[in-house]
Design an enzyme around this catalytic site. Structure first.
Site, short mmCIF file in Angstrom:
data_model
loop_
_atom_site.label_atom_id
_atom_site.label_comp_id
_atom_site.label_asym_id
_atom_site.label_seq_id
_atom_site.Cartn_x
_atom_site.Cartn_y
_atom_site.Cartn_z
N TYR A 58 0.69 -1.33 -0.18
CA TYR A 58 -0.01 0.28 -0.09
C TYR A 58 0.86 1.28 0.03
CZ TYR A 58 -3.95 -3.00 1.15
OH TYR A 58 -4.82 -4.02 1.11
N LYS B 123 3.66 -15.46 1.59
CA LYS B 123 3.59 -16.27 0.46
C LYS B 123 5.23 -16.29 -0.11
CE LYS B 123 0.57 -16.82 -2.31
NZ LYS B 123 0.14 -18.30 -2.71
N ASP C 142 -2.73 -17.87 1.66
CA ASP C 142 -3.82 -18.42 1.00
C ASP C 142 -4.13 -19.63 1.59
OD1 ASP C 142 -1.76 -19.74 0.12
OD2 ASP C 142 -2.17 -20.36 -1.83
N ASP D 266 -4.97 -7.21 5.67
CA ASP D 266 -6.52 -6.19 5.49
C ASP D 266 -7.51 -7.33 4.75
OD1 ASP D 266 -7.88 -4.44 4.39
OD2 ASP D 266 -6.98 -3.76 2.93
N ASP E 164 -10.51 -9.31 7.63
CA ASP E 164 -12.02 -9.02 7.27
C ASP E 164 -12.61 -10.22 7.18
OD1 ASP E 164 -11.86 -6.45 7.15
OD2 ASP E 164 -12.89 -6.28 5.00
#
Ligand code: NAD
Length: 370
Positions: free
Chosen positions: A142, A193, A226, A250, A254
């Site tokens: 970001y 990852k 993942d 992020d 959620d």
């Protein structure tokens, strides 16, 4: 007994309504021995823009820098949709996060037994769930440069975002994860990852090194992000603390949030680095939800996310785990008694107002405290 200074920034929409109930809880705690909280309030977001032409004034920023902790309500709403971009309500929140250097975002996902049937997952999967997602908040893709859209010679466009982490940034978030784990189930799962990203390789390496040299008493596992997402919905109770980068955090936070039902139930904390002289961290506590303009001013807002944010403040900023347990226990008691606001009411269940929920929680605290 030391006095803790709290700055309250209620903000817009339902922010002031849920903050008022949190004030009620603070007042109750101040009436007990062993607690001393000094509160002051200021404007942020659209209400600050209306008063000062900025989403947060310099004097409010000074108060935030001087406070032991900031309690933040919510900002924004359609009234300010046309405000210039740099003065929009969210700019106040971003300025606070940036100037206080709040790099660690903590989001607990707790499932109260009384609400287990309102999750989209089967009750046995989430009943008694108590996990915490720790997201790195100020680095990664970001913020990494270059970050641009360029037009190529052939007229095609190319967009670039840069995932970037330094050793120092990973070390400091890893330390927060291990410190918090020691106060809970003593287990950390680090997610990245590393199979496809160099930043994931470094993340894995640095978290492992910090663990080995400083926190070998904590159990550490690594999981690809993942697979972590999949495991979060398959059997979330396998986790205690999950630590991950800004982007994966992020999304995963959620996902974890929705395990437990309504937005009105979810608290969060954002922490900075410990001060070298005092060891105190800058910190801000806020509900995950926004200003809910659709129900603002109607006494319908659920104040639990804001009150549970205060509980996090007691635990993480003031080291008052017992008081935090008291607040969280009172929330559980109230829900178990079938006292609910409209957002968490089952079909046919009567809903109480924001103020009635605040009163019920304070009453339950009194009962628990004897
Ligand atoms: P929202 O979280 O405000 O509301 C989403 C839905 O959840 C609405 O139906 C609302 O009524 C409900 N809801 C939210 N909190 C609730 C509570 N405590 N009790 C009962 N119901 C609740 O998100 P949105 O509608 O996308 O955004 C509204 C405004 O809030 C926008 O201006 C947005 O930019 C802003 N926002 C601010 C923050 C923040 O201040 N941190 C976060 C998200 C959105």
């Amino acid at each position: 007994m030391s006095t803790h200074k709290i700055l309250m920034l209620p903000g817009d929409g339902i922010g002031p309504e849920v903050m008022a109930e949190t004030g009620r809880v603070i007042d109750w705690l101040n009436g007990q021995t062993g607690h001393s909280f000094e509160t002051e309030s200021d404007l942020v977001g659209g209400s600050a823009y209306d008063a000062h032409g900025e989403a947060i004034s310099e004097s409010a920023m000074d108060k935030a820098m001087a406070a032991d902790a900031v309690l933040f309500g919510a900002v924004g709403g359609p009234k300010w949709d046309a405000v210039p971009y740099e003065k929009r309500p969210e700019a106040g929140l971003l300025r606070l996060r940036k100037d206080l250097d709040l790099f660690a975002n903590l989001r607990p996902a707790i499932c109260y037994p009384a609400l287990a049937s309102s999750s989209s997952l089967r009750p046995e999967v989430i009943e008694g769930l108590d996990i915490l997602i720790l997201r790195e908040l100020t680095g990664g893709v970001y913020f990494g440069e270059p970050k641009e859209i360029v037009t190529l010679e052939n007229g095609e466009k190319r967009a670039v975002d840069t995932q970037l982490y330094t050793t120092h940034e990973i070390e400091r978030i890893a330390r927060v994860a291990f410190e918090i784990a020691r106060t809970r189930g003593n287990r950390v799962t680090s997610m990245e990852k590393r199979n496809v990203m160099r930043s994931g390789v470094l993340w894995h390496e640095v978290v492992s090194a910090v663990h080995k040299s400083e926190y070998s008493d904590v159990k550490l596992d690594h999981m690809l992000a993942d697979a972590g997402g999949m495991q979060l919905v398959r059997w979330p109770k396998q986790f205690d603390v999950i630590v991950t980068d800004n982007l994966f955090g992020d999304m995963l936070s959620d996902v974890a949030a929705m395990l437990t039902g309504s937005l009105g139930m979810l608290p969060s904390a954002s922490l900075g680095a410990p001060d070298e002289a005092t060891g105190k961290r800058k910190a801000m506590y806020e509900p995950v939800h926004g200003s809910a303009p659709d129900i603002a001013g109607q006494g319908k807002a659920n104040p639990i996310a804001m009150i549970a944010s205060l509980a996090m403040c007691l635990r993480y900023s003031f080291g008052q785990g017992e008081a935090a347990d008291l607040v969280e226990g009172a929330i559980a008691d109230v829900l178990a008694d079938g006292i609910v606001t409209a957002d968490i009411a089952a079909k046919g269940q009567n809903a109480v107002s924001t103020g009635e929920m605040g009163q019920a929680i304070v009453k339950a605290m009194g009962k628990r405290a004897g």
